[in-house]
Scaffold this motif. Structure first.
Motif, short mmCIF file in Angstrom:
data_model
loop_
_atom_site.label_atom_id
_atom_site.label_comp_id
_atom_site.label_asym_id
_atom_site.label_seq_id
_atom_site.Cartn_x
_atom_site.Cartn_y
_atom_site.Cartn_z
N TYR A 150 -3.73 22.29 5.87
CA TYR A 150 -3.65 21.39 4.72
C TYR A 150 -2.47 21.70 3.82
O TYR A 150 -1.92 20.80 3.19
CB TYR A 150 -4.99 21.36 3.97
N GLY A 210 -5.41 -0.21 3.36
CA GLY A 210 -6.60 0.64 3.50
C GLY A 210 -7.88 -0.17 3.45
O GLY A 210 -7.89 -1.37 3.73
N ALA A 238 -11.14 5.72 11.55
CA ALA A 238 -10.41 5.40 10.31
C ALA A 238 -10.09 6.70 9.61
O ALA A 238 -10.81 7.17 8.74
CB ALA A 238 -11.29 4.52 9.43
N THR A 239 -9.01 7.33 10.06
CA THR A 239 -8.64 8.62 9.47
C THR A 239 -7.18 8.62 9.04
O THR A 239 -6.38 7.78 9.47
CB THR A 239 -8.83 9.78 10.47
N ALA A 240 -6.87 9.62 8.22
CA ALA A 240 -5.50 9.79 7.75
C ALA A 240 -4.58 10.08 8.94
O ALA A 240 -3.41 9.66 8.97
CB ALA A 240 -5.45 10.94 6.75
N GLY A 263 -3.37 1.58 9.70
CA GLY A 263 -4.30 2.35 8.87
C GLY A 263 -5.70 1.76 8.90
O GLY A 263 -6.07 1.02 9.82
N ASP A 264 -6.45 2.03 7.84
CA ASP A 264 -7.87 1.66 7.80
C ASP A 264 -8.10 0.15 7.78
O ASP A 264 -9.22 -0.30 8.05
CB ASP A 264 -8.53 2.24 6.54
N GLY A 309 0.81 -1.22 0.00
CA GLY A 309 0.00 0.00 0.00
C GLY A 309 0.84 1.27 0.00
O GLY A 309 1.89 1.34 0.65
N THR A 310 0.36 2.24 -0.77
CA THR A 310 1.05 3.54 -0.83
C THR A 310 0.11 4.66 -0.39
O THR A 310 0.12 5.74 -0.96
CB THR A 310 1.55 3.81 -2.27
N GLY A 311 -0.72 4.35 0.59
CA GLY A 311 -1.62 5.37 1.11
C GLY A 311 -0.98 6.08 2.30
O GLY A 311 0.25 6.15 2.42
N TRP A 312 -1.82 6.58 3.19
CA TRP A 312 -1.32 7.36 4.32
C TRP A 312 -0.40 6.54 5.21
O TRP A 312 0.68 7.00 5.60
CB TRP A 312 -2.50 7.87 5.14
N ALA A 313 -0.82 5.31 5.54
CA ALA A 313 -0.05 4.51 6.48
C ALA A 313 1.27 4.05 5.84
O ALA A 313 2.35 4.25 6.40
CB ALA A 313 -0.87 3.32 6.94
N THR A 358 -5.92 12.39 0.43
CA THR A 358 -7.38 12.19 0.39
C THR A 358 -8.21 13.37 0.94
O THR A 358 -9.29 13.63 0.42
CB THR A 358 -7.77 10.90 1.12
N CYS A 379 -1.51 -7.07 -4.06
CA CYS A 379 -1.30 -8.34 -3.37
C CYS A 379 -2.60 -9.13 -3.47
O CYS A 379 -3.67 -8.60 -3.18
CB CYS A 379 -0.94 -8.05 -1.93
P1 FAD Z 1 -5.26 4.36 1.95
O1 FAD Z 1 -4.77 5.72 2.16
O2 FAD Z 1 -6.59 4.09 1.42
O3 FAD Z 1 -4.16 3.52 1.20
C1 FAD Z 1 -4.31 2.18 0.87
C2 FAD Z 1 -3.23 1.81 -0.13
O4 FAD Z 1 -3.23 0.40 -0.32
C3 FAD Z 1 -3.44 2.43 -1.51
O5 FAD Z 1 -2.21 2.83 -2.02
C4 FAD Z 1 -4.01 1.29 -2.32
O6 FAD Z 1 -3.75 1.41 -3.70
C5 FAD Z 1 -3.23 0.12 -1.72
N1 FAD Z 1 -3.85 -1.19 -1.91
C6 FAD Z 1 -5.15 -1.50 -1.98
N2 FAD Z 1 -5.30 -2.81 -2.16
C7 FAD Z 1 -4.06 -3.35 -2.21
C8 FAD Z 1 -3.56 -4.67 -2.40
N3 FAD Z 1 -4.36 -5.70 -2.56
N4 FAD Z 1 -2.23 -4.84 -2.42
C9 FAD Z 1 -1.39 -3.79 -2.24
N5 FAD Z 1 -1.81 -2.54 -2.07
C10 FAD Z 1 -3.13 -2.32 -2.05
N6 FAD Z 1 -8.90 11.45 7.07
C11 FAD Z 1 -8.54 12.49 7.84
O7 FAD Z 1 -7.87 12.28 8.86
N7 FAD Z 1 -8.90 13.76 7.52
C12 FAD Z 1 -9.61 14.06 6.41
O8 FAD Z 1 -9.93 15.21 6.13
C13 FAD Z 1 -9.99 12.97 5.56
N8 FAD Z 1 -10.69 13.21 4.44
C14 FAD Z 1 -10.99 12.18 3.60
C15 FAD Z 1 -11.65 12.44 2.41
C16 FAD Z 1 -11.95 11.42 1.54
C17 FAD Z 1 -12.64 11.71 0.26
C18 FAD Z 1 -11.58 10.09 1.87
C19 FAD Z 1 -11.88 8.96 0.93
C20 FAD Z 1 -10.94 9.82 3.06
C21 FAD Z 1 -10.63 10.85 3.94
N9 FAD Z 1 -9.97 10.61 5.15
C22 FAD Z 1 -9.61 11.66 5.95
C23 FAD Z 1 -9.68 9.23 5.57
C24 FAD Z 1 -8.29 8.83 5.13
O9 FAD Z 1 -8.09 9.07 3.78
C25 FAD Z 1 -8.05 7.36 5.42
O10 FAD Z 1 -8.31 7.10 6.76
C26 FAD Z 1 -6.62 7.01 5.08
O11 FAD Z 1 -6.44 7.11 3.68
C27 FAD Z 1 -6.26 5.61 5.53
O12 FAD Z 1 -4.94 5.37 5.17
P2 FAD Z 1 -4.47 3.92 4.73
O13 FAD Z 1 -3.02 4.02 4.43
O14 FAD Z 1 -4.91 2.91 5.71
O15 FAD Z 1 -5.30 3.60 3.41
#
Ligand code: FAD
Length: 567
Positions: free
Chosen positions: A537, A156, A455-457, A356-357, A49-53, A80, A118
């Protein structure tokens, strides 16, 4: 000559050697052999994953003794919180993303990225099976397996449709950058279609009826953005159809922005009412057709339908299939999300971490921990504490679990004695002793929000930073196990457990007004908070490049308005 590319060989799920990938770093030929040897000795960390976490883990990992492989179907990080701004062109989509290779390039750690998802985690053989997004030579999508010593799961969550018929097919999600781009195109599409001369009034009104399902921060912010777009830009660009626009926000519970202070909820509802946004609370969507959306009145049970042109679904998140499979495999099949301990290790899996989420800290552990704190304070083993002793225990609990404190604040309670009183009626007086069982049952009765981190960033990125710090110190701690250890309950652990620090939350409400709920129960609503929102931001951007792009988009919007072209 130099060995410019180092070949890394992967075994493939079907057996044999099939997939080869090239790492991009250059090495001098003279010590290439040593480097290969050194790399073999390096502990392999695989990050999913390349999200927040995942990104915050990667950015903070500094120990060069790891060989890091990042696997994600998305080769960029997306900011996000600004996605709602992308839906109406307030900010451009490219301004909120940072290529993951830009982040990797700056690291002094061996880190490689593979664009793939994955598809299976095999904890027994310490392997993850992946499928590339890309088809090479038209032979279908490449599949390969990657070995790990440590696995960091940060995949996520996915959108939760609650299996409501028609949601998947007929609504738009707002989760990824592509979703925001699609919404932007469709909003403009609706206005262009509605402007065609052949349309009946009824059809025009249907096309310009925008329905948002879910009154959480994302749904509310999208509704506010859309309203601003209509009022600031559409009125000038589509003057003939502007009066046919309607925005409806559907929420199943009694209020929108439930997780915020009541003052913010009340202000938001009032502002939306003034703005002409139709907020329908107690309204649960039961079916989404191509042109009609059906809702059920939660109190009266009546089902009604309304025509719509575009619907955005923003109601909550669910577990990804690959994580569900993994959970079944490790005996967590009855859970909703992957359970970890407080060090973010997946329960029962020493080398697998989840953040993360996609994960949550196991409640049983939290309860056991709270009970341990209680028993420690109960010096005469009577199973009860005086209120004074209890207050000390509370301080400890609130320090360790800030979400408990946050919950109490949100419920406008000063401490857990109030909570006990609430759950037990008048049975508990401040002068009487507090019983552990009473206390635990009061805790277990309260909303799960108190125990589960949101479940937040904010949570995801703090967890990424925390885990990277643990990894940075892992080797040192292994070499000096007698170092500064922390004693907890019956066992000891090298690292502090993860502690979340809540830094506050925003709810942009449109018209350059934002509601801010900051630590210390400080609530601010209005234009000044909007400026605070802009500064926070801008400062939270992952790179100077995105910071510059986002700020210039804001300035562009102030001067020229939003762009309504369909590209
Ligand atoms: P994500 O950031 O969703 O990252 C998941 C990563 O895993 C992605 O790169 C994805 O491509 C990758 N992935 C998915 N499936 C697989 C797989 N099978 N194999 C490998 N990689 C995979 N939070 C706040 O705190 N403040 C805010 O203002 C806020 N606003 C938001 C607005 C929107 C529109 C959204 C959708 C969310 C918002 N959030 C906010 C919530 C926040 O974005 C999430 O809580 C945060 O992104 C979680 O981080 P994460 O790394 O767990 O998941």
């Amino acid at each position: 000559p130099s060995l410019s590319k180092l070949l890394i060989v992967f075994t493939v799920s079907g057996g044999g050697l099939v997939a080869y990938s090239e790492a991009e770093k250059s090495y001098d030929n003279s010590n290439a052999g040593e480097l290969v040897e050194a790399n073999k000795r390096k502990k392999k960390v695989v990050v999913l994953g390349t999200g927040w976490a995942g990104t915050s883990f990667l950015k903070n990992l500094k120990d060069p003794s790891y060989d890091v492989q990042v696997i994600s179907p998305r080769n960029y990080f997306a900011f996000t919180p600004l996605l709602p701004s992308v839906t109406c062109g307030t900010v451009e989509s490219r301004s909120v993303v940072e290529p993951i290779r830009n982040i990797i390039r700056k690291k002094h750690v061996d880190a490689y990225y593979w664009e793939a998802e994955c598809i299976k985690i095999d904890p027994e053989n310490k392997k993850v099976y992946c499928r590339s997004n890309l088809s090479i030579n038209g032979n279908g999508k490449e599949e390969f397996a990657v070995d790990y010593d440590y696995l960091v799961i940060a995949t996520g969550a996915r959108v939760n449709t609650f299996n409501i018929p028609g949601v998947e097919e007929n609504t738009f999600f707002l989760k990824e950058v592509e979703d925001a781009q699609k919404i932007r195109r469709t909003v403009i599409d609706c206005f262009e279609k509605a402007s065609l001369p052949t349309l009946s009034d009824e059809e025009r009104k249907r096309l310009l009826h925008f329905v948002i399902v879910g009154g959480g921060p994302t749904g509310v912010e999208f509704a506010a953005q859309l309203h601003d777009f209509v009022n600031e830009d559409i009125v000038r660009l589509y003057p003939k159809v502007k009066d046919s626009v309607k925005i409806t926000l559907l929420e199943a519970t009694d209020h929108i922005l439930n997780m915020f202070d009541k003052r913010i909820t009340a202000f938001a509802e009032e502002k939306f009412h003034r703005d002409g946004i139709d907020v329908k609370t107690g309204s649960m969507v039961v079916k989404v057709g191509e042109k009609e959306i059906s809702t059920k009145d939660v109190k009266r049970g009546e089902i009604t339908s309304m025509p719509y042109g575009m619907a955005v679904w923003s109601t909550g998140i669910g577990t990804r299939p690959v994580i569900m499979e993994f959970m079944k495999h490790i005996g967590q099949g009855n859970r909703r999300v992957l359970a970890t301990d407080e060090w973010l290790r997946v329960e029962g899996q020493d080398n697998i971490y989840a953040l993360g989420d996609c994960a949550t800290i196991n409640q049983r552990k939290v309860m056991e921990d709270i009970a341990a704190i209680f028993h420690k304070a109960d010096k005469d083993n009577s199973g009860t504490l005086t209120v004074k002793e209890f207050q000390e225990v509370l301080n400890d609990i609130c320090e360790r679990y800030p979400q408990v404190e946050l919950y109490l604040k949100n419920k406008k309670m000063s401490n857990l004695v109030d909570l006990l009183k609430e759950s037990k009626g008048d049975g508990v007086k401040e002068s009487v002793e507090v019983d552990i069982e009473e206390f635990k049952s009061a805790l277990s009765q309260v909303d799960t929000d108190m125990k589960n981190l949101p479940a937040t960033a904010q949570v995801a990125s703090q967890q990424g930073v925390y885990l990277a710090k643990c990894f940075n110190r892992m080797e040192e701690c292994e070499k000096n196990p007698e170092g500064p250890l922390r004693f907890r309950g019956e066992g000891r652990h090298r690292f502090h457990p993860f502690r979340y620090r809540h830094l506050g939350q925003f709810a942009p409400l449109g018209g350059e007004q934002t509601a801010a709920q900051l630590p210390g129960d400080w609530v601010s609503i209005g234009h000044s908070s909007q400026w605070l929102w802009y500064s926070v931001y801008a400062s939270k951007q992952v790179s100077w490049r995105t910071r510059a792009l986002v700020v210039s988009d804001w300035v562009r919007r102030f001067i020229f308005g939003r762009d309504s072209s369909q590209i």
